[in-house]
Design a protein around this motif. Structure first.
Motif, short mmCIF file in Angstrom:
data_model
loop_
_atom_site.label_atom_id
_atom_site.label_comp_id
_atom_site.label_asym_id
_atom_site.label_seq_id
_atom_site.Cartn_x
_atom_site.Cartn_y
_atom_site.Cartn_z
N GLU A 60 -4.49 4.40 -6.61
CA GLU A 60 -5.53 4.80 -5.66
C GLU A 60 -5.73 6.31 -5.72
O GLU A 60 -4.87 7.04 -6.19
CB GLU A 60 -5.21 4.34 -4.23
CG GLU A 60 -3.99 4.97 -3.64
CD GLU A 60 -3.79 4.61 -2.16
OE1 GLU A 60 -4.28 3.58 -1.70
OE2 GLU A 60 -3.11 5.39 -1.49
N ASP A 113 0.84 -1.20 0.00
CA ASP A 113 0.00 0.00 0.00
C ASP A 113 0.88 1.25 0.00
O ASP A 113 2.03 1.20 0.43
CB ASP A 113 -0.87 -0.03 1.26
CG ASP A 113 -2.17 0.74 1.11
OD1 ASP A 113 -2.36 1.42 0.08
OD2 ASP A 113 -3.00 0.66 2.04
N ASP A 114 0.30 2.36 -0.44
CA ASP A 114 0.95 3.67 -0.34
C ASP A 114 2.35 3.70 -0.96
O ASP A 114 3.23 4.39 -0.46
CB ASP A 114 1.06 4.12 1.13
CG ASP A 114 -0.30 4.21 1.80
OD1 ASP A 114 -1.31 4.42 1.09
OD2 ASP A 114 -0.36 4.06 3.03
CA CA Z 1 -3.29 3.65 0.34
#
Ligand code: CA
Ligand code: C2E
Ligand code: CA
Length: 275
Positions: free
Chosen positions: A232, A175-176
């Motif tokens: 995202e 993620d991220d």
């Molecule tokens: Ca994220």
């Protein structure tokens, strides 16, 4: 005021300022939240960019507090992490997520966020697999979202657990990606299936050549490592067009669908399929 370490009890300190005071109250209330079933999940759609079809959702925790109303995770996850409540919270989220997933069509997937401390638990992988088995779910329908910091602590144990989960078919997303520092080194060290590009990079897309370059290079790199790529924070049609041209596999963001309670999913899917 000093913050107490993990799992330590704190007593009310009259010198606390207003913000700490509120945090203190929230921390005290988190135990109740879990016991009284005040933790809810909202689900945000994940869309395949190539075919513009719905792949699944990401589960995002919400705290329905009787006085404070709906509290967002940016407020309570950090408190839960400092106090150690994150372990119980993570178990609750996983339980709710699997229960919901079991009611969906078999082609839908669900992504669940995992905190670093959870991965440091020796029985984490076992518990995830047990929860899937209990709901009769194919492990391939679950995706776990981890961050770079997840593996900084107790690295060997964290990687071991992830390997076990991946071998069972569970998807592992980083993620991220692009937010942190050590980025690329982790890509090869971790047993990943997906890379999620941090939304601040997506937000910059159409107005800065530099970030377009970073996003497209990240997608190319992910492909070289045989990883799927998720963007995202997609908020505009323009960003989606760019991502499609760059070969991004999945997209998520307000442009495609906001996080919503389970009751709204049927209506959303209906509207999405006729879009
Ligand atoms: Ca994220
Ligand atoms: P995240 O994993 O990066 O989740 C995406 C966040 O971005 C969500 O905020 C989502 O509502 C928001 N978002 C989605 N699309 C857009 C968009 O197009 N534009 C903008 N500006 N924002 C968008 P949310 O739900 O407040 O979650 C915040 C963070 O809290 C999550 O970030 C995740 O790190 C953490 N979190 C949420 N649920 C859980 C959980 O069950 N467990 C753990 N450990 N962390 C969680
Ligand atoms: Ca996430």
């Amino acid at each position: 005021a000093k913050r107490a370490g993990r799992g330590q009890y704190r007593f009310f300190d009259p010198s606390l300022n207003r913000v700490d005071m509120e945090e203190f109250q929230l921390e005290q209330a988190l135990g109740d939240a879990l016991r009284l079933g005040q933790i809810r999940l909202h689900f945000q759609p994940l869309v395949r960019v190539g075919s513009m079809s719905l792949a699944g959702y990401e589960a995002l925790a919400r705290w329905q507090h009787p006085q404070f109303g709906l509290i967002y995770p940016d407020r309570f996850i950090p408190i839960a992490e400092r106090s150690g409540f994150i372990l119980a919270l993570g178990r609750e989220v996983l339980r709710l997520a699997c229960r919901e997933l079991a009611q969906w069509p078999p082609e839908r997937t669900l992504a669940v966020n995992v905190s670093p401390m959870e991965l440091g638990q020796a029985d984490f992988a076992e518990r995830v697999l047990a929860e899937l088995a209990q709901q009769g779910l194919d492990p391939a329908r679950l995706e776990l979202e981890i961050t770079e910091t997840s593996v900084l602590e107790r690295q060997q144990l964290a990687i071991q657990q992830l390997c076990r989960l991946k071998a069972a078919g569970v998807g592992i997303s980083l993620d991220d990606f692009g937010k942190g520092y050590a980025g690329f080194a982790h890509l090869q060290a971790l047993p990943l299936t997906r890379l999620k590009i941090e939304r601040s990079l997506i937000a910059q897309l159409s107005n800065s050549h530099d970030d377009s370059l970073i996003v497209s290079s990240t997608i190319t790199l992910a492909k070289r490592l045989a990883l799927q790529v998720v963007a995202e924070g997609v908020e505009t049609a323009e960003q989606l067009v760019y991502l499609k041209l760059a070969g991004c596999d999945f997209a998520q963001g307000y442009h495609l669908g906001r996080p919503m309670p389970a009751e709204q999913l049927a209506e959303f899917e209906q509207a999405f399929s006729t879009m």
